[in-house]
Design an enzyme around this catalytic site. Structure first.
Site, short mmCIF file in Angstrom:
data_model
loop_
_atom_site.label_atom_id
_atom_site.label_comp_id
_atom_site.label_asym_id
_atom_site.label_seq_id
_atom_site.Cartn_x
_atom_site.Cartn_y
_atom_site.Cartn_z
N TYR A 44 31.79 43.89 30.18
CA TYR A 44 31.04 44.85 29.53
C TYR A 44 29.80 44.47 28.51
O TYR A 44 29.56 46.17 28.69
CB TYR A 44 31.82 45.26 27.50
CG TYR A 44 33.30 45.14 27.77
CD1 TYR A 44 33.93 46.68 28.17
CD2 TYR A 44 34.28 44.37 27.53
CE1 TYR A 44 34.61 47.03 27.75
CE2 TYR A 44 35.62 44.60 27.03
CZ TYR A 44 35.80 45.84 27.30
OH TYR A 44 36.86 46.05 27.05
N LYS A 64 40.85 46.50 33.01
CA LYS A 64 39.77 45.06 33.60
C LYS A 64 39.25 44.16 33.09
O LYS A 64 40.80 44.28 32.14
CB LYS A 64 38.18 45.24 33.05
CG LYS A 64 38.74 45.88 31.30
CD LYS A 64 38.79 44.93 30.38
CE LYS A 64 38.43 43.65 30.22
NZ LYS A 64 38.41 42.22 28.96
P1 NAD Z 1 48.84 40.68 26.46
O1 NAD Z 1 48.62 38.83 26.94
O2 NAD Z 1 48.68 41.06 25.51
O3 NAD Z 1 49.49 41.14 27.68
C1 NAD Z 1 50.04 40.55 28.91
C2 NAD Z 1 51.34 41.41 29.75
O4 NAD Z 1 51.40 40.39 30.77
C3 NAD Z 1 52.54 40.57 28.97
O5 NAD Z 1 53.99 41.83 29.07
C4 NAD Z 1 52.79 40.00 29.62
O6 NAD Z 1 55.10 39.01 29.23
C5 NAD Z 1 52.85 40.21 31.30
N1 NAD Z 1 52.76 38.80 32.00
C6 NAD Z 1 53.32 38.79 33.45
N2 NAD Z 1 53.23 37.71 32.97
C7 NAD Z 1 52.45 37.44 32.95
C8 NAD Z 1 52.40 35.29 32.97
N3 NAD Z 1 52.69 34.65 34.11
N4 NAD Z 1 51.70 34.92 31.61
C9 NAD Z 1 50.94 35.58 30.72
N5 NAD Z 1 51.97 37.35 30.69
C10 NAD Z 1 52.18 37.40 31.03
O7 NAD Z 1 47.32 40.39 27.15
P2 NAD Z 1 46.54 42.24 27.15
O8 NAD Z 1 45.98 42.39 26.11
O9 NAD Z 1 47.57 43.25 26.95
O10 NAD Z 1 46.08 41.88 28.09
C11 NAD Z 1 45.65 42.66 30.09
C12 NAD Z 1 45.00 42.99 30.81
O11 NAD Z 1 44.87 44.33 30.00
C13 NAD Z 1 44.28 41.93 31.12
O12 NAD Z 1 43.56 42.96 32.01
C14 NAD Z 1 42.91 42.75 30.22
O13 NAD Z 1 41.44 41.80 30.26
C15 NAD Z 1 43.34 44.08 29.44
N6 NAD Z 1 42.44 44.61 28.98
C16 NAD Z 1 41.88 45.23 28.53
C17 NAD Z 1 41.41 46.26 27.80
C18 NAD Z 1 40.53 47.33 27.88
O14 NAD Z 1 39.95 48.03 26.76
N7 NAD Z 1 40.15 48.14 28.52
C19 NAD Z 1 41.97 44.87 25.62
C20 NAD Z 1 43.10 44.34 26.23
C21 NAD Z 1 43.19 43.85 27.54
#
Ligand code: NAD
Length: 380
Positions: free
Chosen positions: A224, A138
């Site tokens: 949410y 999401k």
């Molecule tokens: P994060 O910043 O921790 O990780 C992002 C990942 O994407 C990293 O591994 C990074 O290297 C990679 N990436 C690739 N290209 C990138 C760029 N141009 N800029 C930044 N990062 C890049 O993020 P996250 O918290 O893991 O979130 C990722 C996805 O998951 C998002 O869509 C977020 O909304 C979703 N999410 C959902 C939940 C849930 O409860 N369902 C919780 C957290 C995150």
């Protein structure tokens, strides 16, 4: 005071038809034929950031119907770390450039896209074209147009598409849906839903960069709160009016800090949502003609907690929401069980998000919504 337990809840689980009708008979037979031979589906996580590292990969060690089979990462140093930690063969590790070769890898059945929001559409579509089932985090994408492109690509490839909406698989949210469906507290008249946290970290993080996030608090947490109003009423909204508030423009340079919105529903129920990257809030309150119930917290990783106007405490044993969610999707693919969070649900939420931004752009004007019925309860 009575505790509502998993046993009370189990007998009342919602069952419904899967989303198989979305697929052509031939493609369905193909996909099901291959998948049903397997006991467990191999999942490849795309994007090894914090959600994959701290939630999804650990949850995949406990899932019954799927397992961590591969990874796709843009950071070469992570390849060995993940291979060693999770015993992932080199053949199942991809980067963003060679990702499409995953089509030839029978060990990978499902691609789970966990990248910044603006990258969801590209990788979901590439995964579908590679013939893999898709789970999309999401918010589904950064526009309704992109959501349509993902849905169409999955339909064309005859693969299943699910959203990473973990709450649809956890018991507190199921209990809310059951209260609403059975009118335990009468006809629902009002929902208040809050989903927010205070952001103080690196101002250059992708969540505060509109190009990568598509928007601020509303895109990240607002979905949410929107969802809470939908399963809190059992209906899709027919209009939204919204307001934006900004107190730290130097930090939130091009994404929204705080948004509040009012939603109207076909039954006459109304809802108020608050979402923010400037304060902490995590709850839902639902008022019916015969009483009320609430969850607080309502949307974190749990354990959630709830109570009702009858004096009941809503309490279930804690299990990883991500484990339940990924097993539910695997059961959908393997056994034809309901898709609890189909792509159409992600698209519906993006339609509401876009309407909220439109309302703000028009000074809070009421924006009417014409949403297809369904997807209020997830899969039914
Ligand atoms: P994060 O910043 O921790 O990780 C992002 C990942 O994407 C990293 O591994 C990074 O290297 C990679 N990436 C690739 N290209 C990138 C760029 N141009 N800029 C930044 N990062 C890049 O993020 P996250 O918290 O893991 O979130 C990722 C996805 O998951 C998002 O869509 C977020 O909304 C979703 N999410 C959902 C939940 C849930 O409860 N369902 C919780 C957290 C995150």
């Amino acid at each position: 005071m009575k505790n509502l337990t998993r046993r009370d809840f189990n007998g009342l689980m919602i069952k419904g038809a899967g989303s198989a009708a979305l697929m052509s008979v031939t493609s369905l037979a193909c996909a099901m034929g291959t998948d049903q031979d397997k006991k467990k589906l191999g999942i490849a996580l795309v994007g090894l950031g914090s959600y994959s590292t701290y939630q999804l990969a650990p949850a995949l060690q406990d899932t019954q119907h799927c397992y961590l089979a591969g990874v796709v990462t843009g950071t070469p140093q992570k390849e060995k770390v993940w291979a060693d930690k999770y015993n992932i063969p080199k053949a199942n590790i991809y980067n963003y450039q060679n990702f499409d070769e995953i089509a030839k890898n029978d060990a990978i059945d499902v691609v789970y896209v966990v990248l910044p929001n603006s990258m969801h559409a590209e990788f979901c579509i590439r995964a579908a074209k590679a013939g893999k089932h898709v789970i999309c985090e999401k918010p589904m994408a950064i526009s309704v147009k992109e959501c349509d492109a993902i849905i169409n690509a999955c339909k064309a490839a005859g693969v299943k598409l699910g959203m990473g909406y973990r709450l649809h698989s956890e018991p507190y949210t199921q209990q809310v849906k059951q209260f609403v469906k059975e009118k335990t507290f009468g006809d629902i008249k009002f929902v208040s839903a809050e989903a927010a946290y205070r952001s103080t970290g690196n101002p250059d993080q992708w969540r505060l960069n509109k190009k990568l996030s598509g928007g601020g608090a509303l895109m990240n947490m607002g979905v949410y709160a929107v969802q809470s109003t939908i399963y809190g009423t059992g209906e899709n909204p027919i209009s939204v009016s919204a307001q934006e508030f900004s107190t730290r423009p130097e930090y939130f340079k091009n994404t929204d800090e705080t948004i509040m919105a009012q939603l109207e529903f076909p039954s006459g129920a109304v809802a108020n949502i608050s979402t923010s990257h400037n304060f902490n809030a995590n709850s839902m309150y639902v008022s019916g003609t015969n009483g009320w119930f609430q969850l607080q917290p309502a949307n974190n990783y749990g354990p959630l907690s709830g109570k009702t106007s009858n004096g009941d405490i809503i309490e279930f044993p804690h299990e990883s929401q991500q484990k339940l969610q990924m097993d539910d999707f695997a059961k959908h693919v393997l056994m034809g069980e309901p898709n609890k969070a189909p792509g159409e649900m992600g698209k519906r939420d993006m339609m509401i998000v876009e309407a909220i931004y439109t309302s703000i752009a028009k000074g809070g004007q009421k924006i009417n919504l014409d949403l297809a019925p369904g997807f209020g309860f997830g899969g039914d």
